[in-house]
Design a protein around this motif. Structure first.
Motif, short mmCIF file in Angstrom:
data_model
loop_
_atom_site.label_atom_id
_atom_site.label_comp_id
_atom_site.label_asym_id
_atom_site.label_seq_id
_atom_site.Cartn_x
_atom_site.Cartn_y
_atom_site.Cartn_z
N GLN A 41 -81.92 -21.70 53.41
CA GLN A 41 -82.15 -21.78 54.74
C GLN A 41 -81.08 -21.70 56.00
OE1 GLN A 41 -85.41 -22.08 55.22
NE2 GLN A 41 -85.77 -22.42 52.99
N GLY A 42 -79.92 -21.32 55.47
CA GLY A 42 -79.09 -21.08 56.52
C GLY A 42 -78.80 -22.19 57.28
N LEU A 43 -78.52 -22.25 58.66
CA LEU A 43 -78.33 -23.36 59.62
C LEU A 43 -79.41 -23.47 60.25
CD1 LEU A 43 -74.67 -22.50 60.87
CD2 LEU A 43 -75.58 -24.90 60.55
N GLU A 44 -80.07 -24.86 60.16
CA GLU A 44 -81.14 -25.22 60.96
C GLU A 44 -81.14 -26.49 61.54
OE1 GLU A 44 -84.36 -25.64 58.00
OE2 GLU A 44 -82.93 -26.54 56.52
N PHE A 45 -81.84 -26.56 62.59
CA PHE A 45 -81.75 -27.83 63.50
C PHE A 45 -82.51 -28.84 62.85
CE2 PHE A 45 -82.31 -30.29 67.10
CZ PHE A 45 -83.49 -30.63 67.61
N LEU A 46 -81.97 -30.22 63.19
CA LEU A 46 -82.89 -31.25 62.58
C LEU A 46 -83.44 -31.89 63.61
CD1 LEU A 46 -80.84 -32.34 59.17
CD2 LEU A 46 -82.76 -30.74 59.44
N ILE A 47 -82.63 -32.59 64.37
CA ILE A 47 -82.84 -33.53 65.26
C ILE A 47 -81.75 -33.64 66.31
CG2 ILE A 47 -81.55 -35.61 64.10
CD1 ILE A 47 -84.06 -37.27 65.09
N TYR A 48 -82.36 -34.10 67.60
CA TYR A 48 -81.36 -34.26 68.89
C TYR A 48 -81.73 -35.41 69.79
CZ TYR A 48 -80.79 -32.38 74.03
OH TYR A 48 -80.51 -32.16 75.34
N PHE A 49 -80.49 -35.99 70.13
CA PHE A 49 -80.66 -37.25 70.99
C PHE A 49 -80.01 -36.65 72.18
CE2 PHE A 49 -81.57 -40.39 67.83
CZ PHE A 49 -81.30 -39.85 66.76
N GLN A 50 -80.47 -37.19 73.45
CA GLN A 50 -79.93 -36.94 74.59
C GLN A 50 -80.09 -38.16 75.61
OE1 GLN A 50 -78.00 -36.07 76.77
NE2 GLN A 50 -78.42 -34.07 77.40
N GLY A 51 -78.95 -38.88 75.54
CA GLY A 51 -79.03 -39.92 76.53
C GLY A 51 -79.95 -41.12 76.01
N ASN A 52 -80.57 -41.58 76.91
CA ASN A 52 -81.72 -42.67 76.55
C ASN A 52 -83.14 -42.09 76.27
OD1 ASN A 52 -79.81 -44.75 76.60
ND2 ASN A 52 -80.19 -44.84 78.88
N SER A 53 -83.28 -40.72 76.33
CA SER A 53 -84.59 -39.98 76.24
C SER A 53 -85.00 -40.24 74.64
CB SER A 53 -84.49 -38.71 76.68
OG SER A 53 -83.81 -38.36 77.91
N ALA A 54 -86.11 -40.08 74.31
CA ALA A 54 -86.77 -40.14 73.00
C ALA A 54 -86.31 -38.64 72.47
CB ALA A 54 -88.31 -39.89 73.19
N PRO A 55 -85.79 -39.05 71.15
CA PRO A 55 -85.10 -37.86 70.53
C PRO A 55 -86.25 -36.76 70.18
CG PRO A 55 -85.45 -39.75 68.95
CD PRO A 55 -85.64 -40.27 70.18
N ASP A 56 -85.59 -35.67 70.10
CA ASP A 56 -86.46 -34.38 69.72
C ASP A 56 -86.40 -34.32 68.05
OD1 ASP A 56 -86.37 -30.95 70.44
OD2 ASP A 56 -87.48 -31.81 68.94
N LYS A 57 -87.15 -34.47 67.38
CA LYS A 57 -87.40 -34.62 66.09
C LYS A 57 -88.02 -33.62 65.34
CE LYS A 57 -88.20 -39.59 65.99
NZ LYS A 57 -89.01 -40.92 65.55
N SER A 58 -88.22 -32.46 66.03
CA SER A 58 -89.19 -31.28 65.75
C SER A 58 -88.62 -30.60 64.55
CB SER A 58 -89.17 -30.46 66.91
OG SER A 58 -88.08 -29.97 67.34
N GLY A 59 -87.29 -30.62 64.18
CA GLY A 59 -86.63 -29.96 63.09
C GLY A 59 -86.60 -30.88 61.80
N LEU A 60 -86.88 -32.02 61.85
CA LEU A 60 -86.99 -32.66 60.70
C LEU A 60 -87.94 -32.33 59.65
CD1 LEU A 60 -86.59 -36.40 61.98
CD2 LEU A 60 -84.83 -34.99 60.99
#
Lengths: 115, 111
Positions: A41-60
């Motif tokens: 799969q190469g390099l793929e995004f999983l999850i992203y945390f930014q400050g106190n915002s809800a995490p972006d889990k779209s890559g899990l």
């Protein structure tokens, strides 16, 4: 430390076991990312945390994967009931604010092998 | 969505040869473009970047120009060294702040 650190550097586990991978970002960096590097799969995004915002889990890839970031700093990626296809290098990166042109700084990775 | 297409490897060169690795992208808006490098046994590190059209990123003798008209960000070096042997990844980041990577190109430079 000066850079992003990850532990353990290597993890071998049996299929069906749970694993936890840890990431210590660069102090002061507001954002933290998890990526996965695998042969197929190469390099793929999983999850992203930014400050106190809800995490972006779209890559899990499945609900067996979860992550948390405590106190805006250290993050733990948990994989439940590991499968052989979870074998990969898990990379953590941290990033400071200022726009998408700012560099993401990567840790050395955790190599996960599921037997 | 965003995507990056990168020249397949592996690439094997002799020292002092010219290196080009092609990279094209698909993105909405105006992404930032990057080349990351992974030396043997080491982690990913930024090689160079460009944040707007016609910008040229450069570092360690490598260059890449952000070409919006051709949606490309090709990496070039005029004279490679053995120490340039590594895996090179083209990547982009939009305002979702997530990196999308190409498949990576393994470059081996022989003395």
């Amino acid at each position: 430390g000066a850079g992003v650190s990850q532990s353990p550097s290597n993890k071998v586990t049996e299929k069906g076991k749970d694993v936890e991978l840890r990431c210590d970002p660069i102090s002061g960096h507001t954002a933290l990312y998890w990526y996965r590097q695998s042969l197929g799969q190469g390099l793929e995004f999983l999850i992203y945390f930014q400050g106190n915002s809800a995490p972006d889990k779209s890559g899990l890839p499945s609900d067996r994967f979860s992550a948390e970031r405590t106190g805006g700093s250290v993050s733990t990626l948990t994989i439940q009931r590991t499968q052989q296809e979870d074998s990969a290098v898990y990379l953590c990166a941290s990033w400071t604010s200022g726009g998408p042109g700012n560099e993401q700084f990567f840790g050395p990775g955790t190599r996960l092998t599921v037997l | 969505g965003n995507s990056v297409t990168q020249m397949e490897g592996p690439v094997t060169l002799s020292e002092e040869a010219f290196l080009t690795i092609n990279c094209t992208y698909t993105a909405t808006g105006y992404p930032s473009l990057f080349w990351y490098v992974q030396y043997p046994g080491e982690g990913l590190q930024l090689l160079l970047k460009a944040t707007k059209a016609d910008d040229k990123g450069s570092n360690k003798g490598f260059e890449a120009t952000y070409r919006k008209e051709t949606t490309s960000f090709h990496l070039e070096k005029g004279s490679v060294q053995v120490s340039d042997s590594a895996v090179y990844f083209c990547a982009l980041s939009g305002y979702d702040y997530k990196l999308s990577f190409g498949a990576g190109t393994t470059v081996t430079v022989r003395a």
